[in-house]
Design a protein around this motif. Structure first.
Motif, PDB file in Angstrom:
ATOM      1  N   HIS A   1       5.516  -2.166   8.546  1.00  0.00           N
ATOM      2  CA  HIS A   1       4.103  -2.546   8.474  1.00  0.00           C
ATOM      3  C   HIS A   1       3.852  -3.510   7.313  1.00  0.00           C
ATOM      4  CE1 HIS A   1       4.073   0.744   5.467  1.00  0.00           C
ATOM      5  NE2 HIS A   1       2.995   0.148   4.966  1.00  0.00           N
ATOM      6  N   GLU A   2       4.611  -3.378   6.217  1.00  0.00           N
ATOM      7  CA  GLU A   2       4.452  -4.298   5.089  1.00  0.00           C
ATOM      8  C   GLU A   2       4.934  -5.702   5.466  1.00  0.00           C
ATOM      9  OE1 GLU A   2       5.149  -1.910   1.054  1.00  0.00           O
ATOM     10  OE2 GLU A   2       6.830  -1.683   2.456  1.00  0.00           O
TER      11      GLU A   2
ATOM     12  N   ARG B   1       2.080 -11.827   8.874  1.00  0.00           N
ATOM     13  CA  ARG B   1       1.089 -11.915   9.950  1.00  0.00           C
ATOM     14  C   ARG B   1       1.768 -12.150  11.308  1.00  0.00           C
ATOM     15  NH1 ARG B   1      -2.349 -15.888   9.935  1.00  0.00           N
ATOM     16  NH2 ARG B   1      -1.192 -17.268   8.541  1.00  0.00           N
TER      17      ARG B   1
ATOM     18  N   ARG C   1       8.007 -16.638   4.977  1.00  0.00           N
ATOM     19  CA  ARG C   1       6.564 -16.940   4.994  1.00  0.00           C
ATOM     20  C   ARG C   1       6.299 -18.425   5.250  1.00  0.00           C
ATOM     21  NH1 ARG C   1       5.585 -14.585   0.590  1.00  0.00           N
ATOM     22  NH2 ARG C   1       4.853 -12.602   1.415  1.00  0.00           N
TER      23      ARG C   1
ATOM     24  N   SER D   1       5.096  -6.951   8.526  1.00  0.00           N
ATOM     25  CA  SER D   1       4.167  -7.507   9.505  1.00  0.00           C
ATOM     26  C   SER D   1       2.908  -8.037   8.832  1.00  0.00           C
ATOM     27  CB  SER D   1       3.809  -6.432  10.535  1.00  0.00           C
ATOM     28  OG  SER D   1       2.933  -6.940  11.505  1.00  0.00           O
ATOM     29  N   GLU D   2       2.384  -7.283   7.870  1.00  0.00           N
ATOM     30  CA  GLU D   2       1.177  -7.709   7.160  1.00  0.00           C
ATOM     31  C   GLU D   2       1.446  -8.957   6.309  1.00  0.00           C
ATOM     32  OE1 GLU D   2      -0.091  -4.349   4.930  1.00  0.00           O
ATOM     33  OE2 GLU D   2      -0.748  -3.202   6.694  1.00  0.00           O
ATOM     34  N   ALA D   3       2.611  -8.999   5.671  1.00  0.00           N
ATOM     35  CA  ALA D   3       2.927 -10.124   4.796  1.00  0.00           C
ATOM     36  C   ALA D   3       3.092 -11.424   5.569  1.00  0.00           C
ATOM     37  CB  ALA D   3       4.194  -9.826   3.999  1.00  0.00           C
TER      38      ALA D   3
END
Length: 290
Positions: free
Chosen positions: A202-203, A209, A169, A205-207
């Motif tokens: 998907h988790e 961005r 991140r 990718s969302e985390a």
């Protein structure tokens, strides 16, 4: 074809993933081991059969002598990853202390990668190792930034764990910023997900961005062989890792093609004759050095 650079926030299987992608390509491929912290394939998969006289560091002196010298040296420092010679390896540094000498070499090497991809039809995979930052930007010595700037795709290799996501991140925004300001654009940034953990694509990718462009399974037996710590599986080409890597290569090629269409790149300038000579030398066959 495609120039793909693999990086990580911490050890996440970059080299193993790069090997899997290069070995599974259905087109001629080149794996360039460009981690400033030093390469591991020489001592790992090749079991120290490649001498220190072959590899990335020797291209620094050639680059200082000019493009023609670099073109002549490049093919001579490749070794075969398979018997056919369709898959080649540029072995990495043998000592992290060699990294500062590569500063002037990275831009010229990025041009060579571009020529191999655009004019030679090679899938080029760059193992760029662990990212290092300085003042919110890619470190000029500890990261081969020009190779990332010139790549079609830059993949942040992430494991499907909360720990890996937490480390990654902090790297996504500096990567976006530098690729926007100095590279081909932030839309070339993606995730290569190693399915070793509970998090789904998907988790992740969302985390972060950032889109997950490809995924590889966690397969310890094949991974150990590629790392040089285990025996080759009986059916290596049919292993889950290499089968998934072939699918990943298709996904990455499609993503790079979409980028090119969306950005409508102007026609590339003709390659310098000296750099084009790299292709001629590769087509004549590379003599394996060890």
């Amino acid at each position: 074809m495609t120039v793909t650079a693999l990086v990580s926030a911490k050890s996440s299987g970059v080299t193993t993933s790069a090997l899997a992608l290069a070995l599974s390509s259905t087109r001629p491929s080149l794996l360039a081991e460009c981690d400033p912290a030093g390469g591991t394939i020489r001592a790992g998969l090749f079991q120290a059969q490649i001498s220190a006289g072959t590899g990335l560091y020797h291209l620094a002196a050639a680059a200082r002598a000019g493009e023609d010298a670099l073109a002549q040296a490049f093919a001579g420092h490749l070794v075969r990853l398979d018997e056919s010679g369709h898959r080649q390896l540029l072995p990495g540094l043998t000592d992290p202390a060699q990294a500062p000498a590569m500063g002037r070499t990275w831009p010229a090497l990025a041009q060579v990668m571009r020529v191999l991809s655009d004019e030679g039809g090679y899938d080029v995979v760059i193992d760029a190792g662990r990212l290092a930052l300085e003042s919110g930007h890619l470190h000029p010595t500890l990261t081969p930034a020009p190779l990332l700037y010139g790549a079609d795709l830059v993949l942040l290799v992430v494991r499907a764990t909360d720990q890996s996501l937490a480390l990654a991140r902090h790297m996504t925004e500096p990567l976006r910023s530098d690729l926007t300001d100095r590279g081909t654009g932030a839309d070339g940034l993606g995730i290569l997900l190693i399915e070793d953990g509970p998090r789904r694509a998907h988790e992740v990718s969302e985390a972060l961005r950032v889109p997950v462009l490809a995924a590889l399974p966690w397969e310890p037996e094949t991974a150990a062989y590629l790392a040089g710590t285990g025996r080759a599986p009986r059916a290596l080409k049919k292993s889950a890792l290499l089968r998934s890597a072939r699918t990943a290569n298709d996904h990455l090629q499609a993503a790079a093609s979409r980028r090119a269409l969306h950005q409508k790149y102007p026609p590339a300038a003709p390659a310098a004759p000296q750099l084009a000579g790299v292709l001629q030398r590769l087509n004549q066959g590379v003599t394996t050095r060890g």
